[in-house]
Motif scaffolding. Sequence first.
Motif, PDB file in Angstrom:
ATOM      1  N   PHE A   1       8.190   6.812   0.343  1.00 33.14           N
ATOM      2  CA  PHE A   1       9.313   7.750   0.318  1.00 33.14           C
ATOM      3  C   PHE A   1       9.745   8.098   1.744  1.00 33.14           C
ATOM      4  O   PHE A   1      10.927   8.252   2.032  1.00 33.14           O
ATOM      5  CB  PHE A   1       8.942   9.030  -0.454  1.00 33.14           C
ATOM      6  N   GLU A   2       8.739   8.206   2.613  1.00 34.52           N
ATOM      7  CA  GLU A   2       9.033   8.620   3.981  1.00 34.52           C
ATOM      8  C   GLU A   2       9.824   7.546   4.726  1.00 34.52           C
ATOM      9  O   GLU A   2      10.755   7.839   5.474  1.00 34.52           O
ATOM     10  CB  GLU A   2       7.721   8.904   4.708  1.00 34.52           C
TER      11      GLU A   2
ATOM     12  N   ILE B   1       0.627   4.030  -2.997  1.00 34.90           N
ATOM     13  CA  ILE B   1       0.211   5.428  -2.881  1.00 34.90           C
ATOM     14  C   ILE B   1       1.408   6.374  -2.749  1.00 34.90           C
ATOM     15  O   ILE B   1       1.235   7.577  -2.715  1.00 34.90           O
ATOM     16  CB  ILE B   1      -0.772   5.664  -1.710  1.00 34.90           C
ATOM     17  N   GLY B   2       2.608   5.824  -2.681  1.00 36.47           N
ATOM     18  CA  GLY B   2       3.807   6.674  -2.698  1.00 36.47           C
ATOM     19  C   GLY B   2       4.341   7.085  -1.346  1.00 36.47           C
ATOM     20  O   GLY B   2       5.377   7.730  -1.258  1.00 36.47           O
ATOM     21  N   THR B   3       3.648   6.720  -0.264  1.00 38.68           N
ATOM     22  CA  THR B   3       4.137   7.157   1.049  1.00 38.68           C
ATOM     23  C   THR B   3       5.409   6.425   1.473  1.00 38.68           C
ATOM     24  O   THR B   3       5.999   6.749   2.490  1.00 38.68           O
ATOM     25  CB  THR B   3       3.079   6.941   2.149  1.00 38.68           C
TER      26      THR B   3
ATOM     27  N   PHE C   1       0.808  -1.214   0.000  1.00 43.84           N
ATOM     28  CA  PHE C   1       0.000   0.000   0.000  1.00 43.84           C
ATOM     29  C   PHE C   1       0.854   1.284   0.000  1.00 43.84           C
ATOM     30  O   PHE C   1       0.651   2.147  -0.856  1.00 43.84           O
ATOM     31  CB  PHE C   1      -0.982  -0.035   1.182  1.00 43.84           C
TER      32      PHE C   1
END
Lengths: 253, 310
Positions: free
Chosen positions: A90-91, A86-88, A82
């Motif tokens: 990166f964090e 959605i790209g999270t 997930f």
Amino acid sequence: MNWTAVKSIYLFEMTRFFRTITQSFISPVLSTSLYFVVFGAAIGSRIQEVEGVSYAAFIVPGLIMLSVITQSISNASFGIYFPKFIGTIFELLSAPVNFLEIVMGYVGAAATKALFIGVIILLTAFLFVDFEIQHPIAMVGFLVLTCISFALMGFIIGIWAGNFEQLQLVPLLIITPLVFLGGSFYSISMLPPVWQVISHFNPVVYLISGFRWSFFGTADVPIGLSLFAITGFTTLCLGVIWWIFKTGWRIRQ
Amino acid sequence: MPPIVEINALRKAYASGFEALKGVDLSIEEGEILALLGPNGAGKTTLISTVCGITTATSGAVSVGGHDTVRDFRAARSMIGLVPQEINLEPFEKVQNTVKFSRGLFGQTPDPALIEKILRQLSLWDKRDAQIRELSGGMKRRVLIAKALSHEPRVLFLDEPTAGVDVELRRDMWEIVAELKRDGVTIILTTHYIEEAEAIADRIGVIASGEILLVEDKDKLMARMGKKELEVQLSAPITAIPDSLASDALRLNEDGTALIYTYDTRSERTGITKLLAEVAAAGLTLRDVVTRQSSLEDIFVGLVHEGDAP
């Protein structure tokens, strides 16, 4: 070790679980109840005892394993897929955490959810069948190890998957057959000799056998071998994840 | 004082063979705002991603606060906050939960007072219990900033913070950046709006095709670009500038048909009135007057084109 980060990931993932708690619980409880009605009450009454245990009781450990394995994989694979989707992620990649901390957070949460469900199914089983657990500590140990090792495997699948279809594919095509043919609903000794031999190549056989031993004291394979198999599987998965983070495979360009 | 971010000979070639960074050297001083200007595909995001650990460098080294970003990644990354270009947020999560999560992920113990301060500063406090999917695009961007600030970074990377943002929100964003600078945070922002770099940066770097073409103090750059030329076209050509007019700022064009006067638009006295009076006094007749300004845009386009040349 960045324990605060491990805790944060773990709790964040658990929040997601609690947000969907109804569906998380209802579906396994319902399907297990159906299994008991069909296999335990309806068909089971016509099946003689297996290794001295009533058929309804005999399938309890297998049913728990079936759910726990499926849940561990789907929770963990979705949990890491997930953020990728959605790209999270990166964090996660830019945070001061190493692979072990990420794995402990995500896999820990996925394993916990699966464990919850395993326990719920066990409690549901008590409503339908009469049985005792001979080796409760070993039972808990097997359950926890299974949750962790298959959550690790789910984590790998989640990183590997490039889309939702692939995310479903491995569990559907590989895991479900392995679990069904791993002796969830029968003893390996009930099979023709050829299939008994083939079954020994199925890693899930060792898990279910060990788990069933902790309930009834009978097993298809020696308990030591079961323990060895699950430890080996866990180590293998950890090794693969270590390699993934070292090379950045599918997560870091 | 040593630079807070030091980038040495940083190269990044993707698996496809595309070279996104071709040996970037860059030093960033503590407390400054550096704007990295460049067209799309210049390597701005790759540069930031490599410093932050999202992308691995092919060669070269980066240190943040003296810590190597690979060998000593924990110390280095703890100092960095990153606001990505894309709005990457968990849609079903509540605003304050996701901000608190970021703080924890960076290993910091919970600090509700700080989270409240950040959310208030970014006008998100009223929305703290809203799900992220309920927020507008601008609000989501603020959430990303709040997340990046939650662990009190010393260095903040803003990757095109105002791309696709309306004018009002852009001004708010500049306001926020100015406030962070007052708190001593070093800020590196990428943008392709020259206006933005002009408005908030201390230094401006220009990047194109994976190379840094120029890094200069904004004021110096602006001084260079704030120059304007006044062309005084004469009715009859002359061979030399009359002595009464002689000045460093004034020259004659090649065929002697025009006087070209260079002045600074930002200075209080441009000297135009005086010049025109003197031109009249010297008995020259004017045909026309034209002004020209070299803008940051001109310099930028010029540099980028040089960069394109083989």
